[in-house]
Scaffold this motif. Structure first.
Motif, PDB file in Angstrom:
ATOM      1  N   PRO A  70      17.444 -21.484 -38.454  1.00 14.01           N
ATOM      2  CA  PRO A  70      18.914 -21.508 -38.455  1.00 14.01           C
ATOM      3  C   PRO A  70      19.475 -22.019 -39.777  1.00 14.01           C
ATOM      4  O   PRO A  70      18.736 -22.440 -40.657  1.00 14.01           O
ATOM      5  CB  PRO A  70      19.259 -22.468 -37.310  1.00 14.01           C
ATOM      6  N   SER A  71      20.800 -22.028 -39.866  1.00 15.09           N
ATOM      7  CA  SER A  71      21.451 -22.444 -41.090  1.00 15.09           C
ATOM      8  C   SER A  71      21.208 -23.923 -41.368  1.00 15.09           C
ATOM      9  O   SER A  71      20.951 -24.721 -40.455  1.00 15.09           O
ATOM     10  CB  SER A  71      22.953 -22.176 -41.011  1.00 15.09           C
ATOM     11  N   HIS A  72      21.317 -24.283 -42.645  1.00 13.78           N
ATOM     12  CA  HIS A  72      21.107 -25.671 -43.054  1.00 13.78           C
ATOM     13  C   HIS A  72      22.114 -26.604 -42.390  1.00 13.78           C
ATOM     14  O   HIS A  72      21.755 -27.675 -41.883  1.00 13.78           O
ATOM     15  CB  HIS A  72      21.203 -25.755 -44.574  1.00 13.78           C
ATOM     16  N   ALA A  73      23.400 -26.215 -42.370  1.00 20.76           N
ATOM     17  CA  ALA A  73      24.419 -27.079 -41.755  1.00 20.76           C
ATOM     18  C   ALA A  73      24.144 -27.297 -40.277  1.00 20.76           C
ATOM     19  O   ALA A  73      24.384 -28.383 -39.740  1.00 20.76           O
ATOM     20  CB  ALA A  73      25.808 -26.487 -41.953  1.00 20.76           C
ATOM     21  N   SER A  74      23.634 -26.267 -39.620  1.00 20.01           N
ATOM     22  CA  SER A  74      23.292 -26.397 -38.205  1.00 20.01           C
ATOM     23  C   SER A  74      22.203 -27.452 -38.009  1.00 20.01           C
ATOM     24  O   SER A  74      22.271 -28.281 -37.085  1.00 20.01           O
ATOM     25  CB  SER A  74      22.827 -25.040 -37.653  1.00 20.01           C
ATOM     26  N   MET A  75      21.225 -27.452 -38.897  1.00 22.60           N
ATOM     27  CA  MET A  75      20.139 -28.432 -38.784  1.00 22.60           C
ATOM     28  C   MET A  75      20.636 -29.846 -39.095  1.00 22.60           C
ATOM     29  O   MET A  75      20.223 -30.817 -38.451  1.00 22.60           O
ATOM     30  CB  MET A  75      19.005 -28.049 -39.734  1.00 22.60           C
ATOM     31  N   VAL A  76      21.533 -29.981 -40.076  1.00 22.12           N
ATOM     32  CA  VAL A  76      22.094 -31.303 -40.394  1.00 22.12           C
ATOM     33  C   VAL A  76      22.922 -31.823 -39.226  1.00 22.12           C
ATOM     34  O   VAL A  76      22.832 -33.005 -38.852  1.00 22.12           O
ATOM     35  CB  VAL A  76      22.945 -31.232 -41.677  1.00 22.12           C
ATOM     36  N   HIS A  77      23.721 -30.941 -38.634  1.00 21.75           N
ATOM     37  CA  HIS A  77      24.492 -31.314 -37.444  1.00 21.75           C
ATOM     38  C   HIS A  77      23.559 -31.814 -36.350  1.00 21.75           C
ATOM     39  O   HIS A  77      23.843 -32.809 -35.660  1.00 21.75           O
ATOM     40  CB  HIS A  77      25.302 -30.106 -36.961  1.00 21.75           C
ATOM     41  N   GLU A 127      17.291 -34.078 -43.111  1.00 15.55           N
ATOM     42  CA  GLU A 127      17.316 -35.537 -42.973  1.00 15.55           C
ATOM     43  C   GLU A 127      17.897 -36.197 -44.217  1.00 15.55           C
ATOM     44  O   GLU A 127      18.671 -37.158 -44.116  1.00 15.55           O
ATOM     45  CB  GLU A 127      15.905 -36.054 -42.698  1.00 15.55           C
ATOM     46  N   ILE A 128      17.537 -35.680 -45.399  1.00 21.33           N
ATOM     47  CA  ILE A 128      18.103 -36.207 -46.641  1.00 21.33           C
ATOM     48  C   ILE A 128      19.618 -36.054 -46.631  1.00 21.33           C
ATOM     49  O   ILE A 128      20.371 -36.969 -46.987  1.00 21.33           O
ATOM     50  CB  ILE A 128      17.493 -35.482 -47.857  1.00 21.33           C
ATOM     51  N   THR A 129      20.072 -34.873 -46.217  1.00 22.89           N
ATOM     52  CA  THR A 129      21.507 -34.600 -46.187  1.00 22.89           C
ATOM     53  C   THR A 129      22.216 -35.513 -45.196  1.00 22.89           C
ATOM     54  O   THR A 129      23.288 -36.070 -45.492  1.00 22.89           O
ATOM     55  CB  THR A 129      21.758 -33.123 -45.821  1.00 22.89           C
ATOM     56  N   ALA A 130      21.636 -35.663 -44.021  1.00 15.43           N
ATOM     57  CA  ALA A 130      22.242 -36.510 -42.992  1.00 15.43           C
ATOM     58  C   ALA A 130      22.369 -37.962 -43.472  1.00 15.43           C
ATOM     59  O   ALA A 130      23.352 -38.645 -43.158  1.00 15.43           O
ATOM     60  CB  ALA A 130      21.428 -36.440 -41.710  1.00 15.43           C
ATOM     61  N   LYS A 131      21.379 -38.433 -44.258  1.00 14.68           N
ATOM     62  CA  LYS A 131      21.442 -39.799 -44.784  1.00 14.68           C
ATOM     63  C   LYS A 131      22.664 -39.981 -45.681  1.00 14.68           C
ATOM     64  O   LYS A 131      23.344 -41.018 -45.624  1.00 14.68           O
ATOM     65  CB  LYS A 131      20.171 -40.118 -45.573  1.00 14.68           C
TER      66      LYS A 131
END
Length: 379
Positions: free
Chosen positions: A100-107, A66-70
């Protein structure tokens, strides 16, 4: 090959800044007692405020994803929406899960209306630069026209007192001093949360400031030096790391196996010396003149290293004047893989940069002593 430009940068720092005297209100008291090491560590690192994705009860307010997506959402505007994004490349030390991978969760948090290419870089401070490099090379090669690269951390949840209290209780049973080892406690007062994101495109945007990426270089010294910063393992007498998977499950808590640890002896011995060695190699490789650099953005974990870093650089012929160095560690804290994104975004939006200037990025990683650097040209 395409030129690659950082056309926009964005930062997200969760919640309000946390003052030094508030830290244990968020992280809690180990063994119910204030830390004896905290004051010394804070005096040396010079950090005055930092950000935590926690409330004062130690409960999480955001995930790393969520931090990354912000931060990524801060890149979107009328010229670039989330549905225009072709590649998402994310680097972090502190993913919310092993898989799963971090990028997958941000996506998954961003939810654009289409499938996109994703890439995750895991590691320590260089994981953000690894993610940036993947995005940079993808745009440069023409595989995509744009890419979003991120660096992020959510360290605070790793540092709450409940993660260490079991170890203290075990020490009491063994009739030993109930004090968490310095190699584990040290990082409680060093690390913080936040994220940064860059939009990379194959053309500069008109009527605004852009940063052209000239190169990104990486150097590892793992062939020479044992691990210095590690997690999910324990260092053995011969310097090797014993994996968490080789320990009985009850030892995971007794020895705080998953805690992030740092061998400060190795840190002091090698972190600056190898950093200067690697940067000298890049300047020689690209035939660069240090006098051509207008700003030096060096990620440091502590203000303790400021003077020593300048001296080590100068010793190898890279004598950058004091007024060229740009830091924000004291205000935002050490945010690991996100730090170089956050300080670059601050400089990029400060109004200080002028066309033709060159910005040097230097990032050390004490995990097993790996380094990266990059040169950006303002255009």
């Amino acid at each position: 090959m395409n030129e690659v430009y950082i056309t926009k940068a964005s930062t997200y720092l969760p919640n309000d800044p946390v003052q030094n005297d508030e830290m244990e209100e968020y992280l809690g008291l180990v063994n119910g007692k204030p830390s004896k090491a905290k004051a010394l560590i804070l005096r040396n690192n010079g950090i005055k405020t930092r950000y935590y994705a926690l409330d004062k009860e130690g409960k999480p307010t955001h995930t790393n994803a969520e931090i990354t997506a912000k931060a990524v959402e801060g890149l979107f505007d009328e010229n670039f929406t989330k549905n225009d994004m072709q590649l998402l490349s994310c680097g972090t030390t502190s993913a919310d899960q092993i898989q799963p991978s971090h990028a997958s969760m941000v996506h998954g948090v961003l939810k654009p209306n289409q499938s996109i290419e994703i890439n995750t870089s895991m590691g320590l401070c260089n994981s953000g630069m690894n993610a940036l490099n993947y995005a940079f090379l993808s745009v440069k090669a023409g595989a995509v026209n744009n890419a979003v690269a991120t660096g992020s951390e959510r360290f605070s949840i790793w540092m709450t007192a409940d993660k260490f209290n079991h170890e203290v209780e075990n020490l009491k049973l063994l009739e030993e001093k109930p004090i968490v080892a310095f190699k584990r406690e040290f990082l409680r007062w060093m690390l913080s949360d936040g994220s940064g994101a860059f939009l990379l495109e194959n053309k500069p945007r008109e009527n605004q400031l852009n940063l052209r990426i000239e190169f990104i270089d990486f150097y590892s010294y793992a062939h020479e030096i044992e691990a210095c910063m590690y997690s999910g393992s324990e260092k053995q007498e011969d310097g090797s790391l014993k994996s968490w998977a080789e320990y009985p499950a009850d030892e995971w808590l007794n020895q705080s196996i998953f805690a992030l640890k740092q061998d400060t002896r190795l840190l002091d011995e090698f972190i600056l010396k190898k950093g200067a060695q690697s940067l000298r190699a890049s300047f020689d490789k690209h035939n660069l003149d240090p006098n051509d650099m207008d700003y030096v953005l060096a990620h440091i974990s502590s203000n303790y290293f400021k003077d020593g870093l300048r001296e080590e650089f100068a010793a190898v012929g890279l004598d950058f004047p004091v007024d060229k160095w740009y830091y924000n560690l004291s205000e935002v804290g050490n945010i690991g893989a996100a730090s170089i994104f956050i300080v670059t975004e601050e400089l990029m939006n400060s109004g200080k940069l002028k066309k033709g200037q060159k910005v040097l990025l230097c990032i050390p990683e004490s995990g097993r002593f790996a380094y990266s650097c990059a040169v950006l040209t303002v255009c």
